[in-house]
Design a protein around this motif. Structure first.
Motif, PDB file in Angstrom:
ATOM      1  N   ARG A 177      -3.751  -7.691  -7.468  1.00 21.15           N
ATOM      2  CA  ARG A 177      -3.729  -8.699  -8.528  1.00 21.15           C
ATOM      3  C   ARG A 177      -2.546  -8.495  -9.466  1.00 21.15           C
ATOM      4  N   GLY A 178      -1.795  -9.530  -9.624  1.00 18.15           N
ATOM      5  CA  GLY A 178      -0.656  -9.461 -10.542  1.00 18.15           C
ATOM      6  C   GLY A 178       0.589  -8.846  -9.918  1.00 18.15           C
ATOM      7  N   VAL A 179       0.457  -8.308  -8.704  1.00 24.01           N
ATOM      8  CA  VAL A 179       1.626  -7.658  -8.076  1.00 24.01           C
ATOM      9  C   VAL A 179       2.032  -8.391  -6.801  1.00 24.01           C
ATOM     10  N   SER A 180       1.063  -8.678  -5.949  1.00 21.90           N
ATOM     11  CA  SER A 180       1.393  -9.342  -4.694  1.00 21.90           C
ATOM     12  C   SER A 180       0.261 -10.270  -4.265  1.00 21.90           C
ATOM     13  N   LYS A 181       0.632 -11.514  -3.997  1.00 19.58           N
ATOM     14  CA  LYS A 181      -0.383 -12.526  -3.671  1.00 19.58           C
ATOM     15  C   LYS A 181      -0.535 -12.766  -2.175  1.00 19.58           C
ATOM     16  N   SER A 182       0.304 -12.122  -1.381  1.00 20.60           N
ATOM     17  CA  SER A 182       0.197 -12.319   0.066  1.00 20.60           C
ATOM     18  C   SER A 182       0.797 -11.119   0.773  1.00 20.60           C
ATOM     19  N   PHE A 183       0.452 -10.980   2.040  1.00 18.77           N
ATOM     20  CA  PHE A 183       1.164  -9.978   2.847  1.00 18.77           C
ATOM     21  C   PHE A 183       1.510 -10.596   4.194  1.00 18.77           C
ATOM     22  N   GLU A 199       7.502 -13.821  -1.596  1.00 21.64           N
ATOM     23  CA  GLU A 199       7.254 -12.927  -2.739  1.00 21.64           C
ATOM     24  C   GLU A 199       6.236 -11.840  -2.409  1.00 21.64           C
ATOM     25  N   GLY A 200       5.490 -12.057  -1.348  1.00 19.47           N
ATOM     26  CA  GLY A 200       4.421 -11.107  -0.998  1.00 19.47           C
ATOM     27  C   GLY A 200       4.959  -9.829  -0.362  1.00 19.47           C
ATOM     28  N   ASN A 238      13.870 -15.132  11.135  1.00 17.63           N
ATOM     29  CA  ASN A 238      14.649 -15.900  10.177  1.00 17.63           C
ATOM     30  C   ASN A 238      14.612 -15.182   8.830  1.00 17.63           C
ATOM     31  N   PHE A 239      15.542 -14.287   8.605  1.00 19.33           N
ATOM     32  CA  PHE A 239      15.519 -13.458   7.401  1.00 19.33           C
ATOM     33  C   PHE A 239      15.828 -14.248   6.135  1.00 19.33           C
ATOM     34  N   ASP A 240      16.440 -15.383   6.315  1.00 21.38           N
ATOM     35  CA  ASP A 240      16.691 -16.235   5.154  1.00 21.38           C
ATOM     36  C   ASP A 240      15.341 -16.630   4.550  1.00 21.38           C
ATOM     37  N   ALA A 241      14.410 -17.006   5.437  1.00 22.89           N
ATOM     38  CA  ALA A 241      13.078 -17.399   4.975  1.00 22.89           C
ATOM     39  C   ALA A 241      12.275 -16.181   4.503  1.00 22.89           C
ATOM     40  N   ALA A 298       5.387   4.430  13.081  1.00 23.69           N
ATOM     41  CA  ALA A 298       5.466   4.369  11.624  1.00 23.69           C
ATOM     42  C   ALA A 298       5.455   2.921  11.175  1.00 23.69           C
ATOM     43  N   ILE A 299       5.010   2.725   9.944  1.00 21.13           N
ATOM     44  CA  ILE A 299       4.955   1.385   9.366  1.00 21.13           C
ATOM     45  C   ILE A 299       5.930   1.301   8.215  1.00 21.13           C
ATOM     46  N   ILE A 300       6.610   0.174   8.109  1.00 24.20           N
ATOM     47  CA  ILE A 300       7.503  -0.059   6.974  1.00 24.20           C
ATOM     48  C   ILE A 300       6.790  -1.045   6.064  1.00 24.20           C
ATOM     49  N   ILE A 301       6.621  -0.675   4.815  1.00 18.75           N
ATOM     50  CA  ILE A 301       5.993  -1.601   3.885  1.00 18.75           C
ATOM     51  C   ILE A 301       6.909  -1.796   2.679  1.00 18.75           C
ATOM     52  N   ILE A 302       7.179  -3.071   2.390  1.00 14.57           N
ATOM     53  CA  ILE A 302       8.204  -3.412   1.408  1.00 14.57           C
ATOM     54  C   ILE A 302       7.599  -4.283   0.314  1.00 14.57           C
ATOM     55  N   GLY A 303       7.747  -3.873  -0.922  1.00 18.94           N
ATOM     56  CA  GLY A 303       7.239  -4.684  -2.038  1.00 18.94           C
ATOM     57  C   GLY A 303       6.768  -3.809  -3.180  1.00 18.94           C
TER      58      GLY A 303
END
Ligand code: SAH
Length: 491
Positions: free
Chosen positions: A133-139, A162-163, A154-157, A226-231
């Protein structure tokens, strides 16, 4: 009836297996599994179940996938219940769909059993919520693996999302992923975490930003899986981390008990954040099946010196009333616990954990000339004549169970030892079976530490040149786990 279960086994921690997945493993005649499946899950399989390992890393397709498809179809057409066990969830980059297409083509009944995917659970074990909540609305979950034709996302998209961004199979392409996100306008200070072998004893986490994560990964030699998680959710880790703080986290411990008893010890290890691997080095064989329980009426005293003896005796008794008013003596904490399980009280417990003391104790509760039965194992020290003369009773012994060594092929032992931090020995016979399996040669076991249940087992280890790194203070399975946990008891 033939059917195929396409089952997700979760990210690694055995306890993240669903109840339904567990049932599918237990029911299976054949299990086809891949690299990311916790090997202990396989020990839930029924006796005689055929275990087929197919898969060198999930990123490989082609040949191995054809072989998997073919095996599933072949075994199902033989009328077998086939469980296809896959890491995480079968439909999250798991190729479960391809297998199902093949089954449909061959008119084979199937069920799909979702698993806990690594894409959300591995971050959770690192203290990172995929939304907050307040940090990320989607993954958003991506493969970090490029297709053969080199087509890329498509890295542009993606950079505009924001998630939270999650990449599986992305270690090799980490530079490309970070670079493309930066080139398309993602903030350079966006937090990134790499989580290697999440939810296992070998879990490692490194963090950085989009700008420096490649250097961090190289410095720390991050390798798949391994997992890469960004945000920004990555920052939550400061408050949310929990798994790495468990007492046994980071320790992979080999349990060498009898197959039926190993589970309880493994659970003890898992519950404290460790990872258990099982290699049964002994087998407990029940010997009371053919015992004539009518004879019990002739005894006025009944003596137990082991939990296994208690279990064999009471699992096989046809009518509990045969016990009548017989006096019962027992020695050992575990023996008393086992008697309690069967709602059996005891009349006497000697202070010292010795059979001689147990036998001596029976004198106070019986009359001269009475018959007294000792329920014990084949290797327990017994001296009937001495006891008869000394105590004026007529003692007998019944062998309630036998302990057999289980010798495994050397390669199997060495392969199971991979990544193991501690091997635990709960009796001298497990030490004997270990050395016999290794052909008397400890080569290939370097780096492994050894934990012993007590002085007698330690002595057996030293005879073979095995270093006793830890010895338990309490001579029970719990005592061994506690000793490893504290390491304070190390000798
Ligand atoms: N079906 C699986 C994913 C298969 S793709 C699932 O739902 O989890 C294989 C990739 O999953 C690996 O390259 C890695 O990125 C990720 N993965 C699976 N288990 C993992 C674990 N325990 N720790 C870190 N990453 C893991």
């Amino acid at each position: 009836m033939a059917r195929v279960y396409i089952v997700g086994a979760g990210p690694g921690d055995m306890e993240l297996l669903t109840l339904k997945a567990k049932r599918c493993v237990e029911e299976a005649d054949v299990i086809v599994y891949d690299r990311l499946v916790n090997s202990r899950i396989l020990s839930l399989a029924k006796e005689g179940c055929e275990l087929i390992y197919l898969g060198k890393g999930n990123t490989e397709g082609g040949v191995i996938q054809d072989e998997i498809n073919r095996t599933l179809v072949e075994k199902a057409l033989e009328g077998k219940v086939v469980t296809r066990l896959k890491g995480g969830d079968p439909f999250v980059f798991g190729r479960g769909g391809e297998e199902i297409l093949e089954l449909v083509k061959n008119n084979i009944k199937f069920e799909e059993v979702p698993g806990i995917t690594s894409s959300i659970s591995v971050p959770a074990y690192a203290g990172i919520p995929v939304t907050h909540r307040g940090v990320s609305k989607s993954f958003h979950v991506f493969t970090g693996h490029t297709e053969k034709n080199g087509k890329w996302h498509n890295f542009d998209a993606i950079a505009k999302l924001e998630g939270t961004l999650i990449f599986l199979m992305g270690v090799k392409n980490l530079g490309r992923i970070a670079g493309d996100l930066l080139d398309n306008g993602k903030r350079a200070d966006t937090p990134v975490a790499l989580i290697e072998k999440g939810s296992t004893s070998k879990q490692r986490i490194v963090t950085g930003t989009l700008e420096n994560i490649c250097e961090v990964a190289a410095e720390n030699k991050v390798v798949p899986p391994a997992i890469i998680i960004i945000g920004d959710v990555v920052n939550q880790r400061r408050d949310f981390k929990w798994f790495e703080d468990l007492e046994l986290q980071g320790r992979k411990i080999m349990v060498t008990r009898d197959r039926r008893q190993a589970g309880a010890m493994s659970e003890m290890i898992d519950r404290r954040g460790g990872e258990a691997v099982e290699l049964p080095l002994i087998e407990i064989e029940d010997r009371m099946k053919d015992y004539n329980y009518e004879e019990i009426g002739e005894f006025t005293g009944l003596l137990f010196n082991s939990a296994n003896g208690v279990r064999s005796f009471f699992n096989n008794i046809d009518d509990i009333r045969r016990l009548g008013s017989v006096k019962i003596g027992a020695v050992g904490v575990k023996t008393l616990e086992a008697l309690k399980e069967y709602r059996i009280g005891v009349d006497f417990v000697p202070e010292k954990y010795l059979v001689d003391e147990l036998v001596a104790g029976s004198v106070e509760f019986t009359q001269e000339g009475d018959r007294v039965l000792l329920v014990t194992s084949d290797i327990s020290p017994v001296d009937i004549e001495k006891w008869n003369t000394k105590h004026g009773r007529s003692y007998s012994k019944v062998t309630a169970y036998c302990t057999r060594k289980v010798v495994h092929p050397r390669e199997e032992v060495v392969s199971k030892l991979k990544g193991v931090d501690y091997v635990t020995f709960l009796s001298s016979s497990t030490v004997d079976a270990y050395m016999e399996s290794l052909g008397g040669d400890l080569a290939g076991t370097e780096g492994v530490k050894y934990a012993s249940i007590g002085p007698v087992t330690s002595e057996a280890m030293r005879k073979y040149g095995i270093t006793v790194d830890i010895e338990a203070k309490r001579y029970t399975a719990e005592g061994v786990v506690e000793a490893i946990k504290g390491e304070g008891y190390a000798i």
